[in-house]
Design a protein around this motif. Structure first.
Motif, mmCIF file in Angstrom:
data_model
loop_
_atom_site.group_PDB
_atom_site.id
_atom_site.type_symbol
_atom_site.label_atom_id
_atom_site.label_comp_id
_atom_site.label_asym_id
_atom_site.label_seq_id
_atom_site.Cartn_x
_atom_site.Cartn_y
_atom_site.Cartn_z
ATOM 1 N N TRP A 43 11.826 -6.455 26.133
ATOM 2 C CA TRP A 43 12.757 -7.329 25.442
ATOM 3 C C TRP A 43 14.079 -6.601 25.258
ATOM 4 O O TRP A 43 14.126 -5.365 25.270
ATOM 5 C CB TRP A 43 12.209 -7.785 24.091
ATOM 6 N N LEU A 65 17.525 -12.785 21.879
ATOM 7 C CA LEU A 65 16.695 -11.850 22.639
ATOM 8 C C LEU A 65 16.308 -12.453 23.975
ATOM 9 O O LEU A 65 16.051 -13.652 24.072
ATOM 10 C CB LEU A 65 15.397 -11.523 21.886
ATOM 11 N N ILE A 67 13.297 -12.053 26.685
ATOM 12 C CA ILE A 67 11.940 -11.533 26.820
ATOM 13 C C ILE A 67 11.529 -11.683 28.278
ATOM 14 O O ILE A 67 11.673 -12.764 28.860
ATOM 15 C CB ILE A 67 10.974 -12.303 25.902
ATOM 16 N N SER A 112 10.578 -15.088 32.344
ATOM 17 C CA SER A 112 11.616 -14.749 31.382
ATOM 18 C C SER A 112 11.918 -15.933 30.477
ATOM 19 O O SER A 112 11.900 -17.080 30.921
ATOM 20 C CB SER A 112 12.891 -14.351 32.145
ATOM 21 N N ASP A 114 14.335 -16.794 26.524
ATOM 22 C CA ASP A 114 15.223 -16.306 25.472
ATOM 23 C C ASP A 114 14.846 -16.938 24.142
ATOM 24 O O ASP A 114 14.366 -18.077 24.103
ATOM 25 C CB ASP A 114 16.683 -16.673 25.762
#
Length: 121
Positions: A43, A65, A67, A112, A114
Motif C-alpha cells: 500500500w 491510499l 492498495i 489494485s 484505491d
C-alpha cells in the motif's frame, strides 16, 4: 499521520488466513522483501490532507491510499483483494477499482484499488 491499514488488516482473521500472521505479508510500497511468498499486499499514500478549520486545529486527517495485491493466479489475487476490501470497508471508502494485470515475465498477477480514509487525531 498515517492511515491504520496495517492494524486493521492484522486484526481481521480472514486477512491473516490468506496473508499469514508472522509475518503478515502487508508492506508499505517498495518494502516487500525480494522473493516474498505470494500472495501479499502493498500500500502507499497517494494523497490526502488535514480537515482544516478557521477556528481551531484540524481534528481529522484524510488519506488516499492505493492498495495492490499480488498473487500466483487470478483467483488467488482476487480472493485476497476481497478479504482486504471487507476488512477495511467499514473504516475507509473505496474510491477506485483499478482492475487486474499480469506480468508475463514474473508470472505475477496484480489487483489494485484505491481508498479514502479519514483518521481522527
Amino acid at each position: 499521520m498515517y492511515a491504520p491499514i496495517f492494524a486493521v488488516c492484522a486484526a481481521d482473521p480472514a486477512v491473516t488466513a490468506l496473508l499469514g500472521s508472522s509475518p503478515l505479508r502487508i508492506y508499505p510500497f517498495g518494502e516487500a522483501p525480494e522473493g516474498v511468498p505470494k500472495p501479499y499486499m502493498v500500500w502507499q499514500t497517494i494523497g490526502g490532507s488535514p480537515e482544516n478549520y478557521l477556528a481551531h486545529r484540524a481534528d481529522i486527517d484524510g488519506f488516499g491510499l492505493q492498495i495492490d495485491v499480488y498473487g500466483l493466479c487470478v483467483t488467488q489475487t482476487r480472493d485476497v483483494a476481497k478479504v482486504i476490501r471487507n476488512a477495511i470497508e467499514l473504516k475507509a471508502t473505496i474510491t477506485r477499482w483499478g482492475g487486474d494485470s499480469h506480468d508475463p515475465k514474473t508470472k505475477t498477477y496484480r489487483y489494485s484499488f484505491d481508498v479514502d480514509w479519514l483518521v481522527p487525531r
